[in-house]
Motif scaffolding. Structure first.
Motif, PDB file in Angstrom:
ATOM      1  N   TYR A   1       0.845  -1.192   0.000  1.00 37.81           N
ATOM      2  CA  TYR A   1       0.000   0.000   0.000  1.00 37.81           C
ATOM      3  C   TYR A   1       0.880   1.241   0.000  1.00 37.81           C
ATOM      4  O   TYR A   1       2.027   1.195   0.440  1.00 37.81           O
ATOM      5  N   PHE A   2       0.361   2.339  -0.501  1.00 35.81           N
ATOM      6  CA  PHE A   2       1.081   3.613  -0.495  1.00 35.81           C
ATOM      7  C   PHE A   2       0.355   4.521   0.480  1.00 35.81           C
ATOM      8  O   PHE A   2      -0.615   5.186   0.134  1.00 35.81           O
ATOM      9  N   ASN A   3       0.804   4.498   1.738  1.00 37.30           N
ATOM     10  CA  ASN A   3       0.093   5.235   2.776  1.00 37.30           C
ATOM     11  C   ASN A   3       0.915   5.195   4.068  1.00 37.30           C
ATOM     12  O   ASN A   3       1.970   4.554   4.109  1.00 37.30           O
ATOM     13  N   TYR A   4       0.434   5.869   5.121  1.00 34.62           N
ATOM     14  CA  TYR A   4       1.071   5.788   6.425  1.00 34.62           C
ATOM     15  C   TYR A   4       1.181   4.326   6.844  1.00 34.62           C
ATOM     16  O   TYR A   4       0.279   3.531   6.545  1.00 34.62           O
ATOM     17  N   PHE A   5       2.279   3.964   7.519  1.00 30.70           N
ATOM     18  CA  PHE A   5       2.438   2.591   7.998  1.00 30.70           C
ATOM     19  C   PHE A   5       1.257   2.241   8.904  1.00 30.70           C
ATOM     20  O   PHE A   5       0.951   2.971   9.844  1.00 30.70           O
ATOM     21  N   ASN A   6       0.602   1.120   8.604  1.00 29.72           N
ATOM     22  CA  ASN A   6      -0.646   0.811   9.305  1.00 29.72           C
ATOM     23  C   ASN A   6      -0.483  -0.209  10.429  1.00 29.72           C
ATOM     24  O   ASN A   6      -1.461  -0.699  10.980  1.00 29.72           O
ATOM     25  N   GLY A   7       0.758  -0.568  10.734  1.00 28.83           N
ATOM     26  CA  GLY A   7       0.978  -1.476  11.851  1.00 28.83           C
ATOM     27  C   GLY A   7       0.839  -2.947  11.495  1.00 28.83           C
ATOM     28  O   GLY A   7       0.978  -3.806  12.358  1.00 28.83           O
ATOM     29  N   ASP A   8       0.597  -3.242  10.230  1.00 29.24           N
ATOM     30  CA  ASP A   8       0.381  -4.629   9.817  1.00 29.24           C
ATOM     31  C   ASP A   8       1.729  -5.343   9.607  1.00 29.24           C
ATOM     32  O   ASP A   8       2.366  -5.211   8.565  1.00 29.24           O
ATOM     33  N   VAL A   9       2.139  -6.092  10.603  1.00 25.88           N
ATOM     34  CA  VAL A   9       3.428  -6.782  10.552  1.00 25.88           C
ATOM     35  C   VAL A   9       3.371  -7.964   9.583  1.00 25.88           C
ATOM     36  O   VAL A   9       4.326  -8.262   8.866  1.00 25.88           O
TER      37      VAL A   9
ATOM     38  N   PHE B   1       5.372   6.920   3.298  1.00 27.99           N
ATOM     39  CA  PHE B   1       4.236   6.123   2.777  1.00 27.99           C
ATOM     40  C   PHE B   1       4.641   4.820   2.090  1.00 27.99           C
ATOM     41  O   PHE B   1       3.865   4.234   1.351  1.00 27.99           O
ATOM     42  N   ALA B   2       5.881   4.378   2.303  1.00 28.88           N
ATOM     43  CA  ALA B   2       6.302   3.137   1.659  1.00 28.88           C
ATOM     44  C   ALA B   2       7.210   2.346   2.586  1.00 28.88           C
ATOM     45  O   ALA B   2       8.182   1.743   2.152  1.00 28.88           O
ATOM     46  N   ALA B   3       6.893   2.341   3.879  1.00 27.08           N
ATOM     47  CA  ALA B   3       7.781   1.686   4.846  1.00 27.08           C
ATOM     48  C   ALA B   3       7.988   0.191   4.550  1.00 27.08           C
ATOM     49  O   ALA B   3       9.131  -0.272   4.511  1.00 27.08           O
ATOM     50  N   PRO B   4       6.919  -0.593   4.293  1.00 26.65           N
ATOM     51  CA  PRO B   4       7.149  -2.024   4.028  1.00 26.65           C
ATOM     52  C   PRO B   4       7.980  -2.244   2.756  1.00 26.65           C
ATOM     53  O   PRO B   4       8.961  -2.992   2.766  1.00 26.65           O
ATOM     54  N   TYR B   5       7.620  -1.553   1.688  1.00 26.28           N
ATOM     55  CA  TYR B   5       8.329  -1.664   0.404  1.00 26.28           C
ATOM     56  C   TYR B   5       9.796  -1.270   0.559  1.00 26.28           C
ATOM     57  O   TYR B   5      10.708  -1.981   0.122  1.00 26.28           O
ATOM     58  N   SER B   6      10.001  -0.135   1.210  1.00 20.36           N
ATOM     59  CA  SER B   6      11.344   0.372   1.411  1.00 20.36           C
ATOM     60  C   SER B   6      12.211  -0.628   2.175  1.00 20.36           C
ATOM     61  O   SER B   6      13.377  -0.847   1.848  1.00 20.36           O
TER      62      SER B   6
END
Ligand SMILES: NC(=O)c1ccc[n+]([C@@H]2O[C@H](COP(=O)([O-])OP(=O)(O)OC[C@H]3O[C@@H](n4cnc5c(N)ncnc54)[C@H](OP(=O)(O)O)[C@@H]3O)[C@@H](O)[C@H]2O)c1
Ligand SMILES: *[C@@H]1O[C@H](CO)[C@@H](O)[C@H](O)[C@H]1NC(C)=O
Ligand SMILES: *[C@@H]1O[C@H](CO)[C@@H](O)[C@H](O)[C@H]1NC(C)=O
Length: 298
Positions: free
Chosen positions: A125-133, A179-184
């Protein structure tokens, strides 16, 4: 000392950059003729464009992604464009057994491999990190661990052919925006793993090149769909990007920075003025267009 580092390191960087960018031998399309190449994520975007360039250059192609119908079309087009041969295997890189299946297919059809282009990414997703580990765990499987697994399976063939590994990463894997914490995270993992592996290859004379591609915003359908409302930057063309990736791989460069001047200046700023760079990056976003997702109430 701090000042010295701040001045000296970038200066050294400039000198080295000049050396590395001016030294490489010239690219010619014949370099790919008859080469056996795997391209992952080849059903759309940059991967699809790489397949078309390689087809024109008369390479043998093995393409992979999940969507069989799209792969069929890309393979057909590759054959029209002049590929020495073209086939596909469909499946998901979220499935931990699939990377080996793809490499085995190359081994069975060609008995060898010259270039492994690792390009696919899973949806994020492209958004604030939503806490979904759990999402990050899955994304690491698709965007990172499958790259490692394919490399492990392909390495004997790549050693034999003195071949190349091409890893497609992103600016998000060197100087992340919001907005790309998991991807990054998955892209940084690639840099850590493959840059360390490159060192080992040099130490033990393994003549397999590793090229890490640091790409800026490219005009693929999926990228434009997910970020165009929020990023005030014009995307670079996917066709040219795909060609530059192939060139850098066959010329055995350590990194590709595309588009070159944007990426070059960003990486230089990252070394000398990281906070300033971060603020520049933030100011290139329309943050007001990012709607924070509602908490899922778990
Ligand atoms: N476009 C940009 O702005 C940009 C910027 C920086 C870096 N990059 C990098 O460039 C590469 C290509 O990006 P792109 O924009 O061309 O993306 P894209 O058009 O969305 O292509 C992604 C590819 O990966 C495949 N894929 C998706 N989920 C998969 C899964 N679970 N297992 C196996 N394959 C899967 C997709 O096909 P299926 O859906 O059929 O599986 C598709 O072929 C990526 O590594 C990306 O990080 C792109
Ligand atoms: C590359 O091409 C340029 C121009 O065609 C030529 O001047 C140069 O000598 C070539 N370099 C190598 C290493 O072949
Ligand atoms: C490594 O492999 C490349 C491609 O086959 C070749 O051009 C180069 O000379 C090799 N280097 C060494 C040190 O063997």
């Amino acid at each position: 000392m701090g000042l010295l580092l701040k001045v000296f390191v970038p200066l050294l960087g400039l000198v080295l950059a000049f050396y590395f960018y001016s030294a490489p031998e010239n690219f010619s399309e014949e370099m790919l003729r008859g080469k056996r190449v795997i391209v992952t994520g080849a059903s759309s975007g940059i991967g699809e464009q790489m397949a078309y360039h390689l087809a024109r250059m008369e390479a043998h192609l093995l393409l992979t992604a999940r969507t069989e119908a799209k792969l069929q079309k890309v393979v057909e087009r590759c054959l029209e464009l002049g590929a020495a041969s073209a086939r596909y295997v469909s499946g998901s890189m979220e499935d931990t057994t699939f990377p080996e299946v793809v490499v085995k297919e190359a081994e069975n059809t060609w008995g060898g491999l010259d270039m492994l282009i690792l390009n696919h990414i899973g949806h994020s997703y492209f958004n604030y990190f939503n806490g979904d580990v759990e999402h990050i765990r899955k994304l690491l499987e698709t965007n990172f661990l499958s790259y490692v697994a394919m490399t492990v399976s392909a390495l004997p063939m790549l050693k034999e052919s003195e071949g190349s590994i091409v890893v497609v990463s992103s600016l998000a894997g060197k100087a992340p925006g919001p907005f790309a914490a998991p991807y990054s995270a998955t892209k940084f993992a690639l840099d850590g793993f493959f840059s360390s592996l490159r060192q080992e290859f040099i130490i033990d004379n393994t003549n397999v090149s590793i090229t890490l591609c640091i790409l800026g915003y490219i005009d693929t359908e999926s990228a434009v769909r997910s970020v165009s409302h929020a990023i005030r930057v014009t995307p670079a063309p996917k066709e040219e990007c795909a060609l530059e990736i192939i060139k850098s791989g066959v010329l055995r460069q350590r990194e590709l920075h595309y588009p070159p001047w944007t990426m070059g200046s960003v990486l230089l700023l990252r070394a000398i003025a990281p906070d300033f760079l971060d603020s520049l990056i933030r100011s290139s976003y329309n943050v007001e267009n990012i709607r924070r997702a509602q908490p899922t109430g778990q």
